[in-house]
Scaffold this motif. Structure first.
Motif, PDB file in Angstrom:
ATOM      1  N   UNK A  32       8.314   9.996  -5.891  1.00  0.00           N
ATOM      2  CA  UNK A  32       8.063   8.628  -6.340  1.00  0.00           C
ATOM      3  C   UNK A  32       9.363   7.972  -6.799  1.00  0.00           C
ATOM      4  N   UNK A  39      12.910   1.309  -2.505  1.00  0.00           N
ATOM      5  CA  UNK A  39      12.310  -0.025  -2.619  1.00  0.00           C
ATOM      6  C   UNK A  39      13.269  -0.980  -3.325  1.00  0.00           C
ATOM      7  N   UNK A  43      14.680  -4.376  -1.815  1.00  0.00           N
ATOM      8  CA  UNK A  43      14.464  -5.657  -2.490  1.00  0.00           C
ATOM      9  C   UNK A  43      15.804  -6.351  -2.705  1.00  0.00           C
ATOM     10  N   UNK A  86       7.043   7.928 -17.692  1.00  0.00           N
ATOM     11  CA  UNK A  86       5.626   8.138 -17.972  1.00  0.00           C
ATOM     12  C   UNK A  86       5.046   9.216 -17.066  1.00  0.00           C
ATOM     13  N   UNK A  90       3.317  12.723 -17.988  1.00  0.00           N
ATOM     14  CA  UNK A  90       1.941  12.928 -17.554  1.00  0.00           C
ATOM     15  C   UNK A  90       1.817  14.220 -16.746  1.00  0.00           C
TER      16      UNK A  90
ATOM     17  N   UNK B 136       1.804  -4.829 -13.343  1.00  0.00           N
ATOM     18  CA  UNK B 136       2.393  -3.657 -13.976  1.00  0.00           C
ATOM     19  C   UNK B 136       1.978  -3.573 -15.434  1.00  0.00           C
ATOM     20  N   UNK B 140       0.093  -0.362 -16.770  1.00  0.00           N
ATOM     21  CA  UNK B 140       0.679   0.551 -17.741  1.00  0.00           C
ATOM     22  C   UNK B 140      -0.280   0.743 -18.917  1.00  0.00           C
ATOM     23  N   UNK B 143      -3.153   2.942 -17.722  1.00  0.00           N
ATOM     24  CA  UNK B 143      -2.853   4.374 -17.614  1.00  0.00           C
ATOM     25  C   UNK B 143      -3.138   5.059 -18.944  1.00  0.00           C
ATOM     26  N   UNK B 159      -3.685  11.336 -13.527  1.00  0.00           N
ATOM     27  CA  UNK B 159      -2.497  11.567 -12.709  1.00  0.00           C
ATOM     28  C   UNK B 159      -2.679  10.982 -11.307  1.00  0.00           C
ATOM     29  N   UNK B 160      -3.851  11.168 -10.736  1.00  0.00           N
ATOM     30  CA  UNK B 160      -4.111  10.603  -9.407  1.00  0.00           C
ATOM     31  C   UNK B 160      -4.021   9.085  -9.455  1.00  0.00           C
ATOM     32  N   UNK B 162      -2.426   7.176 -11.614  1.00  0.00           N
ATOM     33  CA  UNK B 162      -1.061   6.701 -11.824  1.00  0.00           C
ATOM     34  C   UNK B 162      -0.255   6.795 -10.536  1.00  0.00           C
ATOM     35  N   UNK B 163      -0.340   7.960  -9.843  1.00  0.00           N
ATOM     36  CA  UNK B 163       0.449   8.131  -8.622  1.00  0.00           C
ATOM     37  C   UNK B 163       0.076   7.086  -7.578  1.00  0.00           C
ATOM     38  N   UNK B 166       1.357   3.702  -8.565  1.00  0.00           N
ATOM     39  CA  UNK B 166       2.807   3.582  -8.412  1.00  0.00           C
ATOM     40  C   UNK B 166       3.157   3.299  -6.955  1.00  0.00           C
ATOM     41  N   UNK B 167       2.502   4.028  -6.041  1.00  0.00           N
ATOM     42  CA  UNK B 167       2.739   3.762  -4.622  1.00  0.00           C
ATOM     43  C   UNK B 167       2.334   2.335  -4.285  1.00  0.00           C
ATOM     44  N   UNK B 170       4.957  -0.040  -5.290  1.00  0.00           N
ATOM     45  CA  UNK B 170       6.109  -0.050  -4.392  1.00  0.00           C
ATOM     46  C   UNK B 170       5.813  -0.862  -3.143  1.00  0.00           C
ATOM     47  N   UNK B 173       6.220  -4.430  -3.963  1.00  0.00           N
ATOM     48  CA  UNK B 173       7.610  -4.879  -3.978  1.00  0.00           C
ATOM     49  C   UNK B 173       8.152  -5.062  -2.566  1.00  0.00           C
TER      50      UNK B 173
END
Lengths: 116, 503
Positions: A32, A39, A43, A86, A90, B136, B140, B143, B159-160, B162-163, B166-167, B170, B173
């Protein structure tokens, strides 16, 4: 320079994606992070790549770099940092609570010492 | 009055920060501060809705930097409506949490307010990059809230969650980068003005960016191939948080509506309505699979999570139908489903607490302490959720069914009505197992007045929305008309002279 920039971004993204699809939490977090670097670079490049240009608008009014992507990427970097921190915490918490660092909570391969 | 638009962001931010700083303070004080701030938000929400009814689109330019250069918050009917719904839902879940759930972990109150700030900001912003920032902020906070109270299931689901998110961020963005690179702006009104004038060489890139955005919003809204995180995360979350999360999928729905009516809407030239066919089929598929999930759930929390999926599918299909009547109908349905599914999460938690070891599992167990109160509430919520008359679910669905064109009817009618039937069967089975196939003495905790009030606020929305169906549908239809009137939106933001700003 464009080719180098594009290749770097591409390699970062590919490695990040590969790691993010792994089964253990640590590679996932690293993946990640790499992805977020890719990314951010992408950008950053969306305003076009400028060499030797002034940061915002220079004296001669000549070539200057687009300031908006810089502002965007700064925001994205800050958010990315926070999220990496974070997710590391986690992932450790998951290791502690679930007793395995596998993303699905499976206990796999080598036996681990019992935490009790 | 002109600063009213920024209050839904500023108020929770200040309260949230204050609550985080004084996190060691007396519990009653923190609860009072949080409840007062949320009540103030409800008042602000009502004022905003009242202000939006005159059909002018207001904006608030931060630091008086005029659009398209500065950051703006935009208030139209849709934003005002969403802010009001959020604050009502928040009030319900917060009152429920104050009955004891907030003590299970630290910082519940501060995070709760920050979550509200993110949600309100996402609804009000007029700028695509700020939509990302507010996404975001709300993520946050979510989470941390999802894992409030701790425990194996929560950290794991967390955890799932959050991951994946996060993807998702991205991808968001990347999409923003592509759109900025081709259009040179991220202000939504400005983008909307730029899209029809695009170079043909750039069209492919813009289309890629636009559809990437659909993936991101689809992930938030839990659209078909991207919904697998939802049942697990929602079932693991503490009840008041799960109730508040009922609005989170709607943030995705809202973003889809906003982006694909305003920027890539009717007037977007070669890119006009590019996402609607996708949304239509994926929405129907979500609806169908959600119904299967509702039938297969063995735990009440998972069942409610799948009911949320059914409602998301319904809303997406409504967007995909792409006409004014459908848009108005789905907004009515959106208010209904947000409040009732939030209430249902609270109710399921209350039921689980009274059943001892059986918890939320749909199995035979001992009698509830208050079978009459909880039974009546469950009955009302189930009727509303399954879409039976006389409660609001039936109204929303009827409006939506009516809005379908003949070609769409062949698909929408059987799937929507079939999923209603599936929900009805599943909820009747759950209800009869819990309330009728119970035996043994009552030992559980009784439901305090605070929890009853909280659940009533949310589930009471269903009968109230029927009683006031006239004004509410009038408002949602006007909202739909305003959404499809892209020129008015762009003109009120861009073409205004520099004396026009509100700040």
């Amino acid at each position: 320079m464009e080719a180098l920039f594009a290749t770097t971004t591409g390699i970062l993204a590919a490695s990040g994606l590969y790691l993010a699809l792994r089964g253990r939490t640590f590679p996932v977090v690293v993946g990640l992070t790499l992805l977020s670097y890719a990314v951010n670079l992408f950008l950053f490049s969306t305003g076009g790549l400028t060499t030797d240009g002034s940061a915002v608008i220079g004296d001669g009014g000549g070539e200057y770099a687009d300031p908006l992507p810089q502002a965007l990427v700064l925001t994205a970097i800050v958010i990315g940092f926070a999220m990496t921190a974070f997710s590391v915490i986690l992932a450790m918490r998951v290791r502690g609570d679930v007793g395995s660092d596998h993303v699905n909570g499976n206990r796999v391969d080598e036996p681990r010492e019992d935490k009790s | 009055m002109q600063h009213l638009i920024i209050l839904p962001v500023l108020l929770p931010l200040l309260t949230g920060v204050a609550l985080l700083i004084h996190r060691g303070g007396a519990l009653t004080l923190r609860r009072t501060a949080n409840v007062l701030s949320t009540i103030a938000l409800v008042v602000v929400g009502i004022l905003l809705v009242a202000a939006s009814t005159d059909d002018t689109i207001r904006y608030y330019a931060l630091g008086d930097w005029q659009p398209p250069f500065g950051i703006i918050l935009v208030l139209d009917r849709l934003s005002a409506l969403m802010v009001l719904v959020t604050s009502l839902l928040a009030l319900g879940s917060l009152l429920y949490a104050c009955a004891g759930d907030d003590e299970q972990g630290s910082n519940f109150h501060g995070l709760f307010q920050l979550q509200l700030m993110g949600i309100n900001g996402a609804f009000l912003t007029g700028d695509l990059f700020n939509l990302f920032v507010f996404f975001e902020v709300l993520l946050i906070a979510s989470y941390a809230l999802l894992m409030h109270g701790g425990g194996k299931a929560r950290t794991h689901a967390g955890f799932h969650y959050v991951t994946l998110n996060l993807l998702g961020s991205m991808l968001f963005l990347i999409a923003l980068g592509i759109l900025y690179g081709t259009m040179g702006t991220l202000n939504m009104a400005d983008m909307s003005a730029v899209v029809p004038t695009l170079d043909t060489a750039d069209l492919g890139l813009v289309k890629a960016g636009a559809l990437l955005l659909l993936i991101v919003f689809g992930l938030k809204a839990a659209m078909l191939p991207l919904y697998f995180w939802l049942p697990r995360a929602y079932a693991a979350a503490p009840a008041p948080v799960a109730a508040l999360f009922a609005i989170m999928t709607k943030v995705g729905i809202y973003s889809i509506i906003r982006v694909y009516t305003l920027i890539f809407g009717e007037q977007a030239g070669p890119l006009a309505n590019l996402a609607q066919p996708w949304i239509w089929w994926l929405g129907l598929a979500t609806l169908a699979l959600g119904a299967v999930g509702v039938l297969s759930a063995r735990d009440m929390r998972t069942q409610v999570a799948y009911l949320i999926l059914v409602s998301v599918g319904t809303l997406l299909a409504g967007i995909g139908m792409h006409n004014e009547a459908a848009l108005g109908a789905l907004l009515y349905y959106l208010i209904h489903t947000t409040l009732v599914s939030g209430g249902l999460f609270l109710l399921v938690d209350a039921i689980a607490q009274q059943r001892g070891k059986a918890g939320a599992r749909i199995v035979q167990s001992r009698t509830l302490t208050q079978p009459a109160t909880l039974g009546l509430l469950f009955f009302a919520a189930a009727i509303a959720m399954a879409g039976l008359p006389p409660l609001s679910g039936a109204f929303g669905k009827a409006l939506l069914l009516q809005a379908a064109t003949t070609a769409q009817q062949y698909w929408l009618w059987p799937i929507l009505l079939g999923s209603g039937l599936a929900s009805l069967i599943a909820l009747s089975r759950t209800g009869s197992t819990i309330f009728w196939r119970a035996s043994g003495e009552k030992t559980g905790i009784t439901l305090g007045p605070l929890r009853v009030t909280a659940t009533l606020i949310l589930i009471g929305g269903a009968p109230l929305m029927v009683a006031f169906a006239g004004p509410i549908t009038a408002f949602t239809q006007a909202t739909a008309a305003q959404l499809l009137d892209r020129d008015a939106y762009v003109e009120s933001i861009i073409a205004r002279d520099d004396t026009g700003g509100d700040a």
